[in-house]
Scaffold this active site. Structure first.
Site, PDB file in Angstrom:
ATOM      1  N   ARG A 223       0.854  -1.183   0.000  1.00  0.00           N
ATOM      2  CA  ARG A 223       0.000   0.000   0.000  1.00  0.00           C
ATOM      3  C   ARG A 223       0.891   1.233   0.000  1.00  0.00           C
ATOM      4  O   ARG A 223       2.019   1.186   0.520  1.00  0.00           O
ATOM      5  CB  ARG A 223      -0.897   0.028   1.243  1.00  0.00           C
ATOM      6  CG  ARG A 223      -2.030  -0.996   1.213  1.00  0.00           C
ATOM      7  CD  ARG A 223      -3.137  -0.605   0.225  1.00  0.00           C
ATOM      8  NE  ARG A 223      -4.222  -1.571   0.175  1.00  0.00           N
ATOM      9  CZ  ARG A 223      -4.331  -2.567  -0.717  1.00  0.00           C
ATOM     10  NH1 ARG A 223      -3.407  -2.724  -1.646  1.00  0.00           N
ATOM     11  NH2 ARG A 223      -5.363  -3.367  -0.691  1.00  0.00           N
ATOM     12  N   HIS A 271      -1.853   0.800  -9.497  1.00  0.00           N
ATOM     13  CA  HIS A 271      -2.481  -0.212  -8.626  1.00  0.00           C
ATOM     14  C   HIS A 271      -3.124  -1.320  -9.478  1.00  0.00           C
ATOM     15  O   HIS A 271      -4.333  -1.583  -9.379  1.00  0.00           O
ATOM     16  CB  HIS A 271      -3.530   0.419  -7.697  1.00  0.00           C
ATOM     17  CG  HIS A 271      -3.831  -0.433  -6.499  1.00  0.00           C
ATOM     18  ND1 HIS A 271      -4.133   0.079  -5.263  1.00  0.00           N
ATOM     19  CD2 HIS A 271      -3.896  -1.786  -6.348  1.00  0.00           C
ATOM     20  CE1 HIS A 271      -4.369  -0.902  -4.411  1.00  0.00           C
ATOM     21  NE2 HIS A 271      -4.227  -2.049  -5.054  1.00  0.00           N
TER      22      HIS A 271
END
Ligand code: NDP
Length: 308
Positions: A223, A271
């Site tokens: 993340r 992502h």
């Protein structure tokens, strides 16, 4: 009992079809057409709607639409609501592809060749054998273990770090705070596959980059919150790190004027390292619903105290 699906619009149809195929009798509702909120006992979503608990008083389980659950940890969920993440071979396979690509690209110095191409320079660089390249994965969960198993087949010198002790064929395992520094000190290519928790936030920082061999490289698939951005920029400027491949950022999308975009030593992907495929993951959601009905522990049940 009804399962409410609240996913991005372009995925809703795929989820509805896949879930219906896996459980033709299941009452599936598609947000925002919830019907009677008191009938909703399960929710499949990437992000929780506001007032979740008040809105659905009989909710018993939230299925995260992905493998990560950090977006749910700040919710004040009652103990009667289970949080379950996706553990799915298709998702794992995609992450293995991405991690393999990124590791091989760094190992074979592709970023340097891309810079050379931009300058129209035909110049070979020294090679390093895979057996001499020390790859280290932060996080020995479903994804970290699968990636290490694949990287091991190339002959990389593999290691991993986790909270509790693990034993893996062909990879040195380090654990806990005392294992982190020795793990980093032997890692030329560091791959972050940790969940984002209070303990792991900011772990990709100067204090840890400085322990790594000079010129090491970073791949962050965890993340954005794992990375201290300024520390990365400083480490790249000083040569302590040579390159970073970042699939995750804070915030997402990365702002158009962010220095990472044009940095010669940063590669950005939006992502996309892995993703959930409804046709593959629906079976797990349905099997987990059955598990919960039988009073059994579902695959991917999150320990909310640990945060993953
Ligand atoms: P798992 O829950 O299976 O594994 C998590 C691993 O992290 C475990 O090995 C755990 O240790 C370790 N860990 C957690 N906290 C700590 C800590 N404080 N110190 C050391 N180790 C720790 O997760 P997955 O492998 O399925 O997924 C990992 C993450 O990957 C997700 O949470 C998500 O953030 C990210 N992800 C990113 C995607 C992308 O497209 N970029 C797609 C999917 C996931 P232990 O084994 O000892 O418990």
């Amino acid at each position: 009992m009804a399962l409410l699906v609240r996913t991005s619009r372009d995925r809703t149809a795929a989820w509805r079809t896949a879930l219906h195929q896996a459980a033709p009798d299941l009452d599936i509702r598609i947000w925002p057409e919830c019907g009677d909120p008191a009938e909703i006992t399960a929710l499949l979503t990437w992000k929780a709607p506001p007032d979740l608990v008040q809105r659905f008083p009989n909710l018993r389980v939230i299925f995260s639409e992905g493998a990560g659950v950090d977006q749910f940890l700040s919710l004040d969920l009652p103990d009667t609501v289970s949080l379950v993440r996706i553990v799915d071979p298709a998702l794992t396979g995609m992450m293995v592809e991405y991690g393999t690509w990124a590791t091989l690209a760094l190992h074979r110095r592709i970023p340097a060749y891309q810079r050379a191409q931009a300058a129209h320079e035909w110049r070979g660089l020294p090679h390093m054998l895979v057996r001499d390249r020390r790859v280290g994965v932060l996080g020995l969960g479903v994804l970290g273990r699968a990636l290490l198993e694949r990287l091991r087949l190339f002959g990389f010198d593999c290691a991993g770090w986790s909270r509790g002790a693990h034993a893996l064929d062909g990879a040195m395992c380090f654990a806990g705070a005392e294992g982190l520094q020795p793990f980093l000190a032997r890692t030329d290519i560091l791959i972050c596959l940790l969940p984002l928790t209070d303990e792991t936030r900011g772990i990709l920082s100067a204090a840890h980059f400085n322990v790594m061999p000079r010129g090491a490289a970073l791949i962050n698939c965890g993340r954005g919150g794992h990375l201290v951005e300024q520390d990365l920029l400083d480490a790249l400027a000083s040569g302590q790190l040579s390159h970073a491949i970042l699939d995750v950022t804070t915030p997402e999308p990365l702002p158009v004027d962010h220095p990472f975009w044009d940095h010669p030593d940063v590669t950005i992907t939006p992502h996309v390292a892995s993703d959930t495929t409804p046709t593959s993951a629906a079976a797990q959601v349905i099997e987990n619903l059955k598990c919960l009905q039988r009073g059994e522990v579902p695959v991917g049940l999150v320990d909310r105290q640990r945060g993953y």
